[in-house]
Motif scaffolding. Structure first.
Motif, PDB file in Angstrom:
ATOM      1  N   LEU A 146      41.157  65.634  63.319  1.00 34.85           N
ATOM      2  CA  LEU A 146      39.708  65.698  63.466  1.00 34.85           C
ATOM      3  C   LEU A 146      39.207  64.361  63.991  1.00 34.85           C
ATOM      4  O   LEU A 146      39.622  63.301  63.515  1.00 34.85           O
ATOM      5  N   ASP A 147      38.335  64.421  64.967  1.00 36.78           N
ATOM      6  CA  ASP A 147      37.771  63.221  65.571  1.00 36.78           C
ATOM      7  C   ASP A 147      36.253  63.261  65.394  1.00 36.78           C
ATOM      8  O   ASP A 147      35.543  63.858  66.204  1.00 36.78           O
ATOM      9  N   PRO A 148      35.721  62.654  64.328  1.00 35.65           N
ATOM     10  CA  PRO A 148      34.281  62.773  64.050  1.00 35.65           C
ATOM     11  C   PRO A 148      33.425  61.997  65.051  1.00 35.65           C
ATOM     12  O   PRO A 148      33.807  60.920  65.507  1.00 35.65           O
ATOM     13  N   HIS A 149      32.280  62.558  65.364  1.00 37.17           N
ATOM     14  CA  HIS A 149      31.306  61.870  66.210  1.00 37.17           C
ATOM     15  C   HIS A 149      30.476  60.889  65.394  1.00 37.17           C
ATOM     16  O   HIS A 149      30.052  59.856  65.892  1.00 37.17           O
ATOM     17  N   ILE A 150      30.232  61.258  64.124  1.00 35.80           N
ATOM     18  CA  ILE A 150      29.363  60.446  63.256  1.00 35.80           C
ATOM     19  C   ILE A 150      30.000  60.337  61.879  1.00 35.80           C
ATOM     20  O   ILE A 150      30.517  61.317  61.331  1.00 35.80           O
ATOM     21  N   LEU A 151      29.967  59.128  61.335  1.00 33.58           N
ATOM     22  CA  LEU A 151      30.368  58.879  59.952  1.00 33.58           C
ATOM     23  C   LEU A 151      29.129  58.379  59.225  1.00 33.58           C
ATOM     24  O   LEU A 151      28.633  57.297  59.514  1.00 33.58           O
ATOM     25  N   THR A 152      28.605  59.180  58.291  1.00 32.23           N
ATOM     26  CA  THR A 152      27.357  58.851  57.617  1.00 32.23           C
ATOM     27  C   THR A 152      27.631  58.514  56.142  1.00 32.23           C
ATOM     28  O   THR A 152      28.763  58.305  55.740  1.00 32.23           O
ATOM     29  N   VAL A 153      26.589  58.467  55.353  1.00 37.17           N
ATOM     30  CA  VAL A 153      26.676  58.193  53.919  1.00 37.17           C
ATOM     31  C   VAL A 153      26.102  59.396  53.172  1.00 37.17           C
ATOM     32  O   VAL A 153      25.089  59.957  53.586  1.00 37.17           O
ATOM     33  N   ASP A 154      26.738  59.798  52.079  1.00 42.61           N
ATOM     34  CA  ASP A 154      26.303  61.016  51.385  1.00 42.61           C
ATOM     35  C   ASP A 154      24.841  60.956  50.942  1.00 42.61           C
ATOM     36  O   ASP A 154      24.116  61.957  50.990  1.00 42.61           O
ATOM     37  N   ALA A 155      24.365  59.780  50.529  1.00 48.88           N
ATOM     38  CA  ALA A 155      22.965  59.667  50.088  1.00 48.88           C
ATOM     39  C   ALA A 155      22.005  59.942  51.237  1.00 48.88           C
ATOM     40  O   ALA A 155      20.978  60.614  51.064  1.00 48.88           O
TER      41      ALA A 155
END
Length: 362
Positions: A146-155
């Motif tokens: 898997l190659d994610p476009h965005i890595l965010t934060v759960d909050a």
């Protein structure tokens, strides 16, 4: 535009696919894949196999793939900067958090979520993420193809369930441009805040929200795992059996009259485990009220543990703050698939992660 949110939890992996159009956001697909909870199994390997099985269905798709880091791996701080420019804020963020994090600046990456802008200052939530944490997450996804476009934060992802995320940050007018009506409105007491509380398997996540804006967030070292462990001790059963009992028999009695001994034992076991969380929530409410000068009017529950019968009345009585289940699907989402309360309870984070792929940075 389509976006796929992947919530990699400790109890299950959840996947939500959403699509935006002029009519709003449509939830195209939701899926939950349980993770084997046998302590003799390698959970990381189990998660990897689940992600690999999901990867082919997303390969080549014209969709953004988004996943999230857990807040307990991140430092987050409400911060005010004396200028409105985002790039300038990003350059200043490391120095604002330098004394607040147990890391060297060179060992972390920084980002901000802008809440409010005026000519004189900008209110943000500023975060610092260890570079090693980002590297581990990306390697996990790479191993799963898997190659994610965005890595965010759960909050931040969960905030998408109640924020007007399509709109730009709130703008404050300069004092000399404020009308008489706006001056009068400014004299009205501020709206009370809410705390959406996502009761996960481990950990849980509390947020402090006012007028649909995230003011602060806190990871809480408590979840369904702790309740299941309490059941395992009380009934002298293996952890996996305790999880099954929690799912099938988990209930809190509001009155004990007419209840069987078994029901009373289960209720007392669950409430005994939840008492520590209730105490922490009470202290957190006092802290946030003091910090932001805003009273807390309501706690809104999501997450798998929120499905315990009568858990909302338990918190209402224990914390003395009205507590209810949060029906976020009533906030204008369109559904392509049927839903039920249990699905809505556990899929909120995956949906919020997917929405991160639709919103513009701010």
């Amino acid at each position: 535009m389509k976006s796929i949110g992947i919530d990699i939890g400790q109890f299950s992996v959840k996947i939500a696919e959403v699509e935006s159009s002029s009519k709003g956001v449509t939830i195209q697909r939701r899926q939950e894949i349980p993770i084997n909870q046998d302590p003799n199994r390698d959970k990381n390997l189990e998660i990897l196999e689940i992600l690999r099985a999901a990867a082919p269905s997303h390969a080549g798709a014209r969709s953004k793939i988004v996943t999230a880091l857990a807040l307990d791996e991140i430092a987050i701080l409400p911060t005010t900067f004396p200028f409105p420019q985002r790039l300038k804020i990003l350059k200043s963020a490391p120095f604002e958090l330098e004394d607040e994090i147990p890391l060297e600046i060179s060992e972390a990456m920084f980002d901000v979520r802008i809440r409010k802008i005026s000519k004189e200052h900008t209110d943000t939530l500023t975060l610092a993420v260890p570079k090693e944490t980002i590297k581990e997450k990306l390697n996990q996804l790479k191993d799963a193809m898997l190659d994610p476009h965005i890595l965010t934060v759960d909050a931040f992802a969960l905030a998408n369930l109640f924020e007007s995320w399509q709109l730009p940050p709130q703008q404050e007018l300069p004092t000399n441009k404020v009308s008489a009506t706006e001056t009068l409105l400014n004299q009205i007491p501020e709206a009370p805040a809410q705390t959406p509380l996502n009761l996960g398997h481990d950990p849980s996540l509390a947020r402090f929200v006012q007028n649909g804006q995230l003011l602060d967030a806190r990871s809480m070292d408590f979840g369904g795992h702790d309740v299941a462990e309490a059941i395992a001790r009380s009934y002298s059963v293996p952890f996996v059996e305790a999880l099954r009992m929690l799912q099938n028999q988990g209930s809190i009695l509001t009155v004990s009259a007419g209840a069987t001994r078994e029901q009373q034992t289960m209720s007392n076991t669950i409430t005994g485990a939840l008492t520590m969380l209730a105490h922490e929530l009470r202290l957190m409410a006092i802290e946030w009220r003091t910090k932001f000068h805003v009273p807390l009017s309501e706690i809104l529950l999501t997450g798998g543990l929120s499905q315990i019968q009568n858990i909302a009345p338990f918190f209402t009585q224990s914390i003395e703050i009205p507590t209810n289940l949060y029906r976020y699907l009533e906030n204008g989402f369109q559904l392509r698939t049927e839903t039920k309360a249990s699905t809505e309870a556990v899929m909120g984070l995956a949906l919020g992660i997917a929405i991160e792929g639709l919103r513009r940075p701010k």
